[in-house]
Design an enzyme around this catalytic site. Sequence first.
Site, short mmCIF file in Angstrom:
data_model
loop_
_atom_site.label_atom_id
_atom_site.label_comp_id
_atom_site.label_asym_id
_atom_site.label_seq_id
_atom_site.Cartn_x
_atom_site.Cartn_y
_atom_site.Cartn_z
N GLU A 57 37.20 -13.58 29.82
CA GLU A 57 37.48 -14.90 29.23
C GLU A 57 38.75 -14.85 28.40
O GLU A 57 38.74 -14.38 27.26
CB GLU A 57 36.30 -15.38 28.35
CG GLU A 57 35.05 -15.72 29.12
CD GLU A 57 33.99 -16.39 28.25
OE1 GLU A 57 34.34 -16.82 27.12
OE2 GLU A 57 32.83 -16.47 28.70
N GLU B 216 27.85 -11.79 26.71
CA GLU B 216 28.23 -11.64 25.30
C GLU B 216 27.07 -11.14 24.44
O GLU B 216 26.98 -11.46 23.25
CB GLU B 216 28.79 -12.96 24.75
CG GLU B 216 30.07 -13.41 25.44
CD GLU B 216 30.65 -14.68 24.84
OE1 GLU B 216 29.86 -15.51 24.36
OE2 GLU B 216 31.87 -14.84 24.86
#
Length: 845
Positions: free
Chosen positions: A266, A197
Site C-alpha cells: 500500500e 495489517e
Amino acid sequence: MATLKHCSRAILLCLILQTLFNLSLAYRVSHDGRAITIDGERKILLSGSIHYPRSTPGMWPDLIKKAKEGGLDAIETYVFWNAHEPLRRQYDFTGNLDLIRFIKTIQDQGLYVILRIGPYVCAEWNYGLEIFLYFPLIRGFPVWLHNMPGIEELRTTNKVFMNEMQNFTTLIVDMAKKEKLFASQGGPIILAQIENEYGNVMSDYGDAGKSYINWCAKMATSLDIGVPWIMCQESDAPSPMINTCNGFYCDQFTPNNPNSPKIWTENWTGWFKSWGGKDPKRTAEDLAFAVARFFQFGGTVQNYYMYHGGTNFGRTSGGPYLTTSYDYDAPIDEYGHLNQPKWGHLRELHKLLKSMEKTLTHGNVTNTDYGNSVSATVYATEEGSSCFLANENQSEDSTITFQGSSYNLPAWSVSILPDCKTEEFNTAKVNTQTNVKVKRPNQAGNDQAPLQWKWRPEMINDFVVRGKGHFALNTLIDQKSTNDVSDYLWYMTNADLKDDDPILSGSSNMTLRINSSGQVLHAYVNGNYVDSQWTKYGASNDLFERPVKLTRGKNQISLLSATVGLQNYGSKFDMVPNGIPGPVLLVGRVGDETIIKDLSSHKWTYKVGLYGLDDKKFYNAKAANSERGWSSKNVPLNRRMTWYKTTFEVPLENDPVVLNLQGMGKGFAWVNGYNLGRYWPTYLAEEDGCSTESCDYRGPYGSDKCAYNCGNPSQIWYHVPRSWLKDGVNTLVLFEEFGGNPSQINFQTVVVGTACGQAHENKTMELTCHGRRISEIKYASFGDPQGACGAFKKGSCEAEIDVLPLIEKQCVGKKSCSVEASEANLGATSCVTGTVKRLVVEALC
C-alpha cells in the site's frame, strides 16, 4: 460393452488432453530474495488498487484500460467478506460484487491480479455494510459474526471465528480455482494475501495473537493455490508468508526473511476524507519521489493504494464518519477521469523502471553518500548499469559530480539515469499536463428547469408517541446486536413518574442526559422533538444533555440512534460500542441538590430501521403501492424526517454524472432504486489547516499536508454511475433526516474545463482535452514562468518572441497537440545560464 469401453477411453483421453492444455497455459510464480519470479524470470511489478464494490461493472473495463495505459502490470483488490456473506451461509456475488467477473475483466486486459482475501480488510469499510437495494452488507467483517455464540473477540485464537474465517477463505479460493484464475492454472492471480495489517495490533492480543497469525499461515498454505502468500505489516510473518510494507514511504523497509523480496502493498496515493474533514492532496512529485526511492533501495513490487478510489455507495463507508466519496486523490479519480498530472507523471516513471527491469533485479548494488542527504545508487550488470541520484534534503537543491558529469538535484527529488549518464526522469520535474475539472449543467430535455418534487413524511408517531417496536428488553443494547441491517435504531421507554417521585421536585430544572457512542442521536419526549447531536471522525463517545419537561404519570422517551458507519480499524475494533451504551438519566436540580433517575435498566422497546426503509417502501419503484402517499402540494422545506421524490432525464453525452445536493441536511439518496450513499452537505470542513499558497511537495507527506476545502461542505457532489441510468424517465428519491431545501438540487456532468500543459527544456509538452477540442489558449510562456495552472505568471525570463501565437497555431481546434520545449523550436530566451527552463500552456476545452 465394447462401445462403453471405447467411450470411456475417449473421455479419459479428452481429460488427459485438457489437463495437458491447462498445464501449457499455467505459469510458475515464485520468488527469491530479490524479486517475484514468473517462469523463473525476476520481475519489476507495478500494481494499483481498484475495489470492485466501489465502482460498477460498467466502469471496470475503462478503469482497467486506463490503469494499463498508465504503465501498471497488475490490479490489486481486497475481497469483502461482509459484502459476499451478508447473512451466514447466504452469499452474494451479483452486480458490482461479481468478483469473478472483475478478475476476468482484468485478465482480458492482460494484467495480473493481487488478491487480498483477508478476510479482514480495514479499507475504511464499515466494520473493517447492509446497503439498501442492490447492495448487500459490506464491511471488513459481517456483523453477524460478532453476534455468534462463542465469539468473544474477532481476529484472535477463537475456534468459532477461525472456522468462519476458514470457511469464507476456502470459498473464495475454490471459486477462483473453479474458474482457473490462479497463475498455476493459467489465470491472472499471481499473489494472494491472508489477514491484513495484523502486526499493527497483534501485541494487544498477547500469545493468542501470535498463535492466530501462525494458524492463518498454515490455513492459507493448506489451500494449495500455487502462488505465494503475503502478509502486510506483519514483521514476524511465519514462513512461507512474505511480509510486506504499507505506508507513505517504504524505501527503508526490510523483509523479515532474506529469501523474501521487498514488496510495498500500500503506497498511499492520498488519504480518505471524513465528514467535517478537509480534502486531502498528495502531490505527483512526492508520490513519484516515494516510488523512486523504493526502487532505488531494492524494491521490486509496488502497489498504489488507491489507483482508483471510487465511491462508498449505500452504507459502505466506515470510520465512523467517513464520506461517501472515496476519491483518495488517486491517479484515476472517483468518476473515472485521469487525475493529472499524477497519472501521467507516474506513467513516465513506470516506463523507465520497466526498461531497467533486468538491471534492477540482477545488478550488483553500490551506494554512495554525498552528505547533506544526497546519495547515489548504482545497479551494475555485465550488460550495463542504471543509476539513481537522490536529494532527500527538504529545502536545499544540490549539484553533484557523478562519474565525471555534473547533475542538479532539486530538493526532495530523485533523478533516474537508466545508463548512468543521461537523466531521463526527475521526480520533481513534471512534464505532464494538469487537468482542471468543472461541473456542467444537465442539458437533457427540459432539465435546465428546476426539478419538480413530491414529498411524504416518515411515519414516526408509532415510535415518538406510542413507543411501539419489534422487541423489548430490560437493558440498553449495542446497536451491533441488530446485525447492522440499518443505520437507524429506535430506543423507546416510559418514565412513569408517581406523585412522590423525588425527580419531580426538580422538574422545573430537569435535563435528559444520555451517554452515547458518538454517532448521531435524535431525542423526543412525549412526541416532541428535543434536539439532535453528533460528533466527528475519531470520537467514540459523546454526552447529550438537554432540558426537558416531564409530567406526572407516563412520559414517552424515544431516542433514534443513527450510525454513520462502524469502526473499521484498530485493536479490538469489533468491541467498540455503537448506539446508546448508556447510562440514560433524568437529572433534576433543586437548589444545590442534584436528583438522578437512571432509566438504563427500564424496559426498552426497540424498532430497527425506519418505516420508509422497511421492504424498500419509498425508494423502490417496484415496491407495492410505491406511489401511494406522495404529494406534490405544499412541498415542505427544512422539515425533519421527510422523503422527497422527483424525476429527471439522463444528461447528454457520456461524461460522468454527479448529483448536487447543496441545500440538503443529512440522509440517503437513491437513483432508480440504487443507493448513492449517505449525504451530509451541511457538515462543513474545519476552518483551519488549509493554505492559500501552492502546495510545497518537499518534505514528508502526512494526511494534513496540502489539504484544502477548509470551511466548505465536506461533500456536496455525489456520483451517479451511468450504468444506473436509463433512457427516458429516471427517479431520484431522498430521505432527509435533518431538514433541507431540495429546490437547489440538480444533476451535472464532470468534464475537463482547463488543461495546463508543461514540459521542461528539451522535453515534449503534450496537451489533450480528452475527446473535446482545444478552444482557446489563455496563456503560454517559455522560460521560468511561476505559479500554477490557472494562475501562471511571467518569471524572471522568457522567450524573446511571444510563443502564444505559435501554440495557438499548433493546438487550437485540435483534440490534442504536442510541442517541443526547446529554444530551437520556440526561440532564444533571456534566461541566464543555469536557469531551469520550461514551457507552460493554459488551454480551454
